[in-house]
Write an enzyme that holds these catalytic residues in place. Structure first.
Site, PDB file in Angstrom:
ATOM      1  N   SER A   1       1.377   8.626   2.442  1.00 15.20           N
ATOM      2  CA  SER A   1       0.888   7.558   2.924  1.00 15.20           C
ATOM      3  C   SER A   1       1.184   6.907   4.115  1.00 15.20           C
ATOM      4  O   SER A   1       2.186   6.870   4.599  1.00 15.20           O
ATOM      5  CB  SER A   1       0.923   6.323   1.826  1.00 15.20           C
ATOM      6  OG  SER A   1       2.178   5.830   1.724  1.00 15.20           O
ATOM      7  N   ILE A   2       0.239   6.282   4.776  1.00 18.30           N
ATOM      8  CA  ILE A   2       0.466   5.621   6.094  1.00 18.30           C
ATOM      9  C   ILE A   2       1.400   4.408   5.952  1.00 18.30           C
ATOM     10  O   ILE A   2       2.225   4.048   6.808  1.00 18.30           O
ATOM     11  CB  ILE A   2      -0.854   5.315   6.828  1.00 18.30           C
ATOM     12  CG1 ILE A   2      -1.606   6.309   7.432  1.00 18.30           C
ATOM     13  CG2 ILE A   2      -0.659   4.346   8.161  1.00 18.30           C
ATOM     14  CD1 ILE A   2      -3.107   5.795   7.737  1.00 18.30           C
TER      15      ILE A   2
ATOM     16  N   GLY B   1       0.746  -1.260  -0.018  1.00 17.66           N
ATOM     17  CA  GLY B   1      -0.029   0.129   0.010  1.00 17.66           C
ATOM     18  C   GLY B   1       0.641   1.348  -0.032  1.00 17.66           C
ATOM     19  O   GLY B   1       0.238   2.420   0.225  1.00 17.66           O
TER      20      GLY B   1
ATOM     21  N   TYR C   1     -18.422   7.826   4.266  1.00 24.67           N
ATOM     22  CA  TYR C   1     -17.699   6.539   4.264  1.00 24.67           C
ATOM     23  C   TYR C   1     -18.233   5.050   3.799  1.00 24.67           C
ATOM     24  O   TYR C   1     -17.681   4.360   3.256  1.00 24.67           O
ATOM     25  CB  TYR C   1     -16.979   6.408   5.854  1.00 24.67           C
ATOM     26  CG  TYR C   1     -15.725   5.585   5.837  1.00 24.67           C
ATOM     27  CD1 TYR C   1     -14.751   6.114   5.014  1.00 24.67           C
ATOM     28  CD2 TYR C   1     -15.457   4.471   6.408  1.00 24.67           C
ATOM     29  CE1 TYR C   1     -13.263   5.551   5.198  1.00 24.67           C
ATOM     30  CE2 TYR C   1     -14.245   3.721   6.518  1.00 24.67           C
ATOM     31  CZ  TYR C   1     -13.151   4.266   5.888  1.00 24.67           C
ATOM     32  OH  TYR C   1     -12.077   3.845   5.850  1.00 24.67           O
TER      33      TYR C   1
ATOM     34  N   ASP D   1      -0.515  -7.763  -6.861  1.00 24.55           N
ATOM     35  CA  ASP D   1      -2.009  -7.286  -6.947  1.00 24.55           C
ATOM     36  C   ASP D   1      -2.887  -8.219  -6.355  1.00 24.55           C
ATOM     37  O   ASP D   1      -3.018  -9.502  -6.790  1.00 24.55           O
ATOM     38  CB  ASP D   1      -2.269  -7.507  -8.793  1.00 24.55           C
ATOM     39  CG  ASP D   1      -3.853  -7.206  -8.784  1.00 24.55           C
ATOM     40  OD1 ASP D   1      -4.586  -6.739  -8.076  1.00 24.55           O
ATOM     41  OD2 ASP D   1      -4.099  -7.145 -10.320  1.00 24.55           O
TER      42      ASP D   1
ATOM     43  N   LYS E   1     -14.242  -2.049   6.168  1.00 25.94           N
ATOM     44  CA  LYS E   1     -13.515  -2.163   7.580  1.00 25.94           C
ATOM     45  C   LYS E   1     -14.041  -3.007   8.528  1.00 25.94           C
ATOM     46  O   LYS E   1     -13.214  -3.521   9.286  1.00 25.94           O
ATOM     47  CB  LYS E   1     -13.302  -0.867   7.775  1.00 25.94           C
ATOM     48  CG  LYS E   1     -12.509  -0.034   6.840  1.00 25.94           C
ATOM     49  CD  LYS E   1     -11.047  -0.238   6.739  1.00 25.94           C
ATOM     50  CE  LYS E   1     -10.199   0.655   6.040  1.00 25.94           C
ATOM     51  NZ  LYS E   1      -8.849   0.167   5.587  1.00 25.94           N
TER      52      LYS E   1
END
Length: 255
Positions: free
Chosen positions: A18-19, A12, A155, A64, A162
């Site tokens: 980015s985190i 990611g 969201y 991927d 999530k």
């Protein structure tokens, strides 16, 4: 040097905000050798522009998560080039813009399947690929958000994804515990990342969060990276199946 002589696989990493990148930098700072998964050529170019900031050159591996063969191939490369793994970081999520902007009730079947597949089922796929390489005591960390348990405006289907991810964390933790592999979630406060641009009125979300959080501010991305480092390291060796909140105390506050 918490991660000296350790190796990790981080997914990611999109850009320097980015985190996932903050997590990679924290792991690298503490001595870990890293493999970074990327989706395609565009993502590879973005990663290559920032990897010079790391102490050790990372192994860049195409991965991927919507393609089981791609994931299997990625971990074959990691096993050959890196060897065993001490941590795996899942920082992947995606939903179509229209499925965030509209009503959740109107989410298309294909949009629902896409969001759940990329954002939640991908954890299963990555764990299956990494399991044979992971040492006892290794940590799996998946990034999540408060929308898993509260209805956050705009969201929508990502909150449902999530929630599925967090449930998956618990089931995977229960199954992998006998091998000494830990699986935890990290629920971060809203961070101004590229992915966050897909959420309409995100600036308003940041403002409300800062007003209501116990610390009266938003989180910095490095705070999330350091927390992920903790969950990857032996400092969290007694934790599994948990979701740890790093949100400046937003979750604990009443309305």
């Amino acid at each position: 040097m918490l991660m000296q002589d350790c190796a990790g696989f981080v997914t990611g990493v999109a850009n320097h905000r980015s985190i996932a990148w903050a997590t990679a930098r924290a792991l690298d700072r503490e001595g870990a050798r890293l493999a970074l998964g990327y989706l395609g050529e565009r993502e590879l170019e973005s990663i290559e522009r920032i990897t010079g900031q790391l102490r050790q050159p990372p192994l860049l591996v195409q991965c991927d998560v919507t393609d089981d063969e791609s994931v299997a191939s990625a971990f074959e490369v990691v096993g050959r080039e890196v060897g065993s793994l001490d941590c795996l970081v899942h920082a992947i999520a995606f939903a179509r813009r229209e499925d965030l902007d509209g009503r959740f009730a109107d989410t298309s079947r294909s949009g629902y399947d896409l969001a759940l597949g990329v954002s939640a089922y991908s954890l299963n796929v990555l764990v299956r690929g990494a399991e044979a390489l992971m040492k006892p005591g290794a940590g799996v960390v998946a990034l999540t958000y408060l929308g898993s348990e509260r209805a956050i405006p705009r969201y929508n289907v990502m909150g449902v994804a999530k929630a599925a991810l967090e449930s998956g964390i618990r089931y995977l933790a229960s199954e992998l515990g006998e091998k000494g592999i830990r699986v935890n979630g990290l629920s971060a406060g809203p961070i101004r990342t590229l992915a966050a641009r897909g959420i309409r009125d995100f600036n308003a979300m940041l403002r409300v969060h800062a007003e209501r959080a116990a610390l009266k501010r938003n989180n910095e991305v490095d705070e999330i990276g350091d927390a992920a480092l903790f969950l990857c390291s032996r400092l969290s060796r007694g934790m599994t199946g948990e979701v740890m909140y790093v949100d400046a105390g937003y979750r604990i506050m009443g309305l």
